[in-house]
Motif scaffolding. Structure first.
Motif, PDB file in Angstrom:
ATOM      1  N   GLU A   6       0.699  -1.138   0.040  1.00 45.46           N
ATOM      2  CA  GLU A   6      -0.011  -0.194   0.096  1.00 45.46           C
ATOM      3  C   GLU A   6       0.989   1.242   0.114  1.00 45.46           C
ATOM      4  O   GLU A   6       1.914   1.197   0.504  1.00 45.46           O
ATOM      5  N   SER A  21      -2.843   3.714  -3.036  1.00 45.97           N
ATOM      6  CA  SER A  21      -2.768   2.443  -3.980  1.00 45.97           C
ATOM      7  C   SER A  21      -2.139   1.176  -3.181  1.00 45.97           C
ATOM      8  O   SER A  21      -1.888   1.186  -2.258  1.00 45.97           O
ATOM      9  N   CYS A  22      -2.619   0.317  -4.176  1.00 50.57           N
ATOM     10  CA  CYS A  22      -2.196  -1.048  -3.719  1.00 50.57           C
ATOM     11  C   CYS A  22      -1.513  -2.065  -4.775  1.00 50.57           C
ATOM     12  O   CYS A  22      -2.169  -2.192  -5.892  1.00 50.57           O
ATOM     13  N   ALA A  23      -0.355  -1.974  -5.008  1.00 48.15           N
ATOM     14  CA  ALA A  23       0.561  -2.490  -5.866  1.00 48.15           C
ATOM     15  C   ALA A  23       0.758  -4.072  -5.549  1.00 48.15           C
ATOM     16  O   ALA A  23       1.286  -4.438  -4.566  1.00 48.15           O
ATOM     17  N   ARG A  70      -9.359  -0.467 -10.540  1.00 50.03           N
ATOM     18  CA  ARG A  70      -7.981  -1.431 -10.870  1.00 50.03           C
ATOM     19  C   ARG A  70      -7.526  -1.133 -12.080  1.00 50.03           C
ATOM     20  O   ARG A  70      -8.386  -0.750 -12.967  1.00 50.03           O
ATOM     21  N   ARG A  74      -1.090  -2.203 -14.718  1.00 49.65           N
ATOM     22  CA  ARG A  74      -0.050  -1.752 -13.702  1.00 49.65           C
ATOM     23  C   ARG A  74      -0.137  -2.535 -12.544  1.00 49.65           C
ATOM     24  O   ARG A  74       0.417  -2.534 -11.446  1.00 49.65           O
ATOM     25  N   THR A  76      -2.457  -2.683 -10.192  1.00 50.31           N
ATOM     26  CA  THR A  76      -2.502  -1.875  -8.997  1.00 50.31           C
ATOM     27  C   THR A  76      -4.204  -1.786  -8.906  1.00 50.31           C
ATOM     28  O   THR A  76      -4.669  -1.559  -9.757  1.00 50.31           O
ATOM     29  N   TYR A  78      -6.743   0.728  -6.635  1.00 50.11           N
ATOM     30  CA  TYR A  78      -6.712   2.115  -6.169  1.00 50.11           C
ATOM     31  C   TYR A  78      -8.061   2.448  -5.181  1.00 50.11           C
ATOM     32  O   TYR A  78      -9.008   1.524  -5.363  1.00 50.11           O
TER      33      TYR A  78
END
Length: 124
Positions: A6, A21-23, A70, A74, A76, A78
């Motif tokens: 995060e 953000s969550c990568a 989403r 990427r 990711t 959000y």
């Protein structure tokens, strides 16, 4: 290995906006539901929102103020927060859920991998 990281937490004024953000890595994001959760001091972890391939779910406390999205390219996910209030202050976590091809749940028990969390503080 599966990892979720995060970012984007911080201090925001009441009524303000913030985007978390969550990568994700180690798996294909579009195969799984992703959820956002939060935990305030002295309180249990609660579900905020989740997204699968065909649906989004929100807790009643954030409906109309938070939006999950989403970007599979990427890897990711959000969480856009608007109209923040002090009750939104918490550590926010993202987590990997079940198959993206079914509706997601915001029950923490349905999630297996978790990020380390990002602090969000809503204060003037």
């Amino acid at each position: 290995q599966v990892q979720l990281v995060e970012s984007g937490g911080g201090l925001v004024q009441p009524g303000g906006s913030l985007r978390l953000s969550c990568a994700a890595s180690g798996f294909m994001l579009d195969d799984y539901a992703i959820g956002w959760f939060r935990q305030a001091p002295g309180k249990e972890r609660e579900g905020v929102s989740c997204i699968s391939s065909g649906a989004r779910t929100y807790a009643d406390s954030v409906k109309g103020r938070f939006a999950i999205s989403r970007d599979n390219g990427r890897n990711t996910v959000y969480l856009q927060m608007i109209s923040a209030n002090p009750e939104d202050s918490a550590v926010y976590f993202c987590a990997r859920g079940q198959s993206a091809h079914v509706s997601c749940s915001i029950d923490p028990m349905a999630y297996d991998y978790w990020g380390q969390g990002a602090q969000v503080t809503v204060s003037s």
